[in-house]
Design an enzyme around this catalytic site. Sequence first.
Site, short mmCIF file in Angstrom:
data_model
loop_
_atom_site.label_atom_id
_atom_site.label_comp_id
_atom_site.label_asym_id
_atom_site.label_seq_id
_atom_site.Cartn_x
_atom_site.Cartn_y
_atom_site.Cartn_z
N ASP A 1 0.82 -1.21 0.00
CA ASP A 1 0.00 0.00 0.00
C ASP A 1 0.85 1.26 0.00
O ASP A 1 2.04 1.25 0.31
CB ASP A 1 -0.88 0.03 1.26
N MET B 1 -9.32 8.92 8.00
CA MET B 1 -9.64 9.48 6.68
C MET B 1 -10.72 10.55 6.76
O MET B 1 -11.64 10.60 5.95
CB MET B 1 -10.06 8.36 5.72
N LYS C 1 -3.68 3.13 -2.73
CA LYS C 1 -4.95 3.82 -2.98
C LYS C 1 -4.95 5.08 -2.12
O LYS C 1 -4.91 5.00 -0.89
CB LYS C 1 -6.14 2.94 -2.63
#
Length: 289
Positions: free
Chosen positions: A46, A183, A68
Amino acid sequence: MTTLGLDFPVFEPGWVWLVGAGPGDPGLLTLHAVNAMQQADIVVYDALVDDRILNLLRSDAKRVYAGKRGGRPSSKQTDISLQLVDYAKQGLRVLRLKGGDPFVFGRGGEEGLTLVQHNVPFRVVPGITAGIAGAAYAGIPTTHRDCNSSVTFVTGHGSSGEMPDNINWAALAKGAPVLVMYMAMKHLRRISSELMANGRSGDEPLAVINQATTPNQGILISTLANAADDVEKAGVEPPAVCILGKVVDLRDRLNWLSPQDDVKAVRHVPFEQVLDLITVPSDPTASNY
């Protein structure tokens, strides 16, 4: 006396291991994670996996970037999951290396279900999640008996890129004394408004911790009402976690370490000495990519 030691699982060809790399500091890796990193033929990793951790991979392992990041071009989750299946079907030892913990807002569950659907054997290696480690490195306990008897983890970013539409903000505002928000940066202003509209005090302390546990860790202490403005003024960028609740006030006394400080009391241990604990003898018949 029996020989002292630990038993570590062998990474078999055709298996996929979903491994948590932790929040950034290589010292927070588990021994199971390092064991996996030293056996894998191919590593699908990641964006949030620290370069210092990637440097600990087996030197001949093939690396495949599958990061991502919100708002940036990136691989589709379905494609990543099927990629794991394809590599495993080739008889490779496939390491899916994920920042934090695979099952805490890490899409590890989605990838695991795809592996099950395609009859690919897998193992999960938990990792320390940034919501806990980042808070701890900032001197903020996620629980304290004088402040809270529960803590709630929530994401501020849905699969569409917008705020999740299945979160009961009223229930969170009233029932979660401490919120750990992943997030949440993109929608922090709206999240704050939702919480205050449902009874949360605008004066409640809120901490924003970006690049948690790395040498570039930054900590911004604000309030629920002012956090969005303060983040913009300070130019704080993701990745970051936000901690809301009275526990944030404990940082004044528990601020034990800032990773960016000049810490001279270190002991350098050659990585080979660590590997002596877990290295599996090389197998000349093993599959290599």
